[in-house]
Write an enzyme that holds these catalytic residues in place. Sequence first.
Site, PDB file in Angstrom:
ATOM      1  N   TYR A 108     -20.792   5.657  -3.397  1.00  0.00           N
ATOM      2  CA  TYR A 108     -21.818   6.088  -4.344  1.00  0.00           C
ATOM      3  C   TYR A 108     -22.357   4.906  -5.139  1.00  0.00           C
ATOM      4  CZ  TYR A 108     -23.749   7.836  -8.722  1.00  0.00           C
ATOM      5  OH  TYR A 108     -24.552   8.052  -9.805  1.00  0.00           O
TER       6      TYR A 108
ATOM      7  N   LYS B 276       0.854  -1.190   0.000  1.00  0.00           N
ATOM      8  CA  LYS B 276       0.000   0.000   0.000  1.00  0.00           C
ATOM      9  C   LYS B 276       0.882   1.228   0.000  1.00  0.00           C
ATOM     10  CE  LYS B 276      -4.566   0.647   0.212  1.00  0.00           C
ATOM     11  NZ  LYS B 276      -5.585  -0.177  -0.444  1.00  0.00           N
TER      12      LYS B 276
ATOM     13  N   VAL C 100     -16.684   4.448  -4.145  1.00  0.00           N
ATOM     14  CA  VAL C 100     -17.283   3.140  -3.863  1.00  0.00           C
ATOM     15  C   VAL C 100     -18.639   3.311  -3.194  1.00  0.00           C
ATOM     16  CG1 VAL C 100     -17.036   0.986  -2.587  1.00  0.00           C
ATOM     17  CG2 VAL C 100     -15.044   1.995  -3.710  1.00  0.00           C
TER      18      VAL C 100
ATOM     19  N   GLY D 187     -19.726   7.472   4.221  1.00  0.00           N
ATOM     20  CA  GLY D 187     -18.827   7.768   3.114  1.00  0.00           C
ATOM     21  C   GLY D 187     -19.453   7.404   1.791  1.00  0.00           C
ATOM     22  N   VAL D 188     -19.759   8.411   0.967  1.00  0.00           N
ATOM     23  CA  VAL D 188     -20.424   8.154  -0.306  1.00  0.00           C
ATOM     24  C   VAL D 188     -19.592   8.720  -1.465  1.00  0.00           C
ATOM     25  CG1 VAL D 188     -22.752   7.918   0.586  1.00  0.00           C
ATOM     26  CG2 VAL D 188     -21.885  10.206   0.068  1.00  0.00           C
ATOM     27  N   GLY D 189     -18.282   8.478  -1.394  1.00  0.00           N
ATOM     28  CA  GLY D 189     -17.393   8.836  -2.493  1.00  0.00           C
ATOM     29  C   GLY D 189     -17.523   7.818  -3.603  1.00  0.00           C
TER      30      GLY D 189
END
Length: 355
Positions: free
Chosen positions: A184, A78, A182, A178-180
């Site tokens: 969304y 990562k 992924v 969290g609706v970024g």
Amino acid sequence: MIEANQFRGHEQLVYLHDKETGMKAIIAIHDTTLGPAGGGCRMWPYDNEMDAIADALRLSRGMSYKNAVAGLKLGGGKSVIIGNPHGDKSEEMFLAFGRMVESLGGKYIAAEDVGISVEDMEIVARETRHVIGLNEGEHASGDPSPFTADGVFEGIRAAVKYKLGTEDLNGLTIAVQGVGHVGYYLCRHLHNAGAKLVVSDIHQPSLDRTVAEFGATVVSPAEILTVECDVLCPCALGAVLNDETIPALKTTIVAGAANNQLARDEHGQMLKDRGILYAPDYVINAGGIINVSAEARGEYDVDWVRQKVANVYNTLLTIYRRSDEENRPTNVIADELAEEIIAAGRARTKKGKAA
């Protein structure tokens, strides 16, 4: 500098600093037994460099386990870039990052993660061959986020089936933190399945889009973990399941896309003690790396990808059953499964060298 338990089993930790752009980044390589260390690049405004290092170490270990359980010929790594993804990006910075990835000679393969877009990685790819998840190229597959969301949706279906006895999500209340990218795409799946969505995010445009398209109810980031719901989906940063939050949860299932949701391994036991079914994060969110790994195979096959992603459902059901049979938390079962696969790969390598 680094606690021994954070650095357990890691092969390499690289600190990157480009003097011209001021870029500071970390690449953590956990294990390359099964193949080169594959894992996304994250950009986040960490409070300090030690927080960035700790995140990279946790995330890279998770990638080793994720890739192993998903049956991929990749190890785990990562990278994190320290900075605000909404204001600190520059072309020169990503070019510098690409040169540093290239200097590792293919031991680490980068892809998109939180705060990083396909377009950002295409700039990185000008300086290194070791990038996957691009829009252009012979085997390019584009943004992996939809495939990650596909896998999480399958994982939610498996959890609901196991815990609630049905695969029908219609009418269930599902809270998405969290609706970024992924989050969304996951909300779109859940909305189409008839779920009632409650969402939070620190980025207002992402919230506005989710409300407009899916009729979601918005709560503050401070409230989302205590919403009364059937399924809680952490899809932002990690360590959200901890000593403070777990006693306050009002859900029967935690199944989301975020990496390293448990602040510590023992928090899996805390969830089990409360009767909350936890979908191990690196199992449920493997869809993205499955998709981009197909590029590394040298022949992108979307049917192969979809079959692998769909298998997230069966893998999680196996973990849930084994967890109940052995009366041990799901995260421990998943870790042991990953370690068994890596150990088997290491044994094959030793046998091959001996021959």
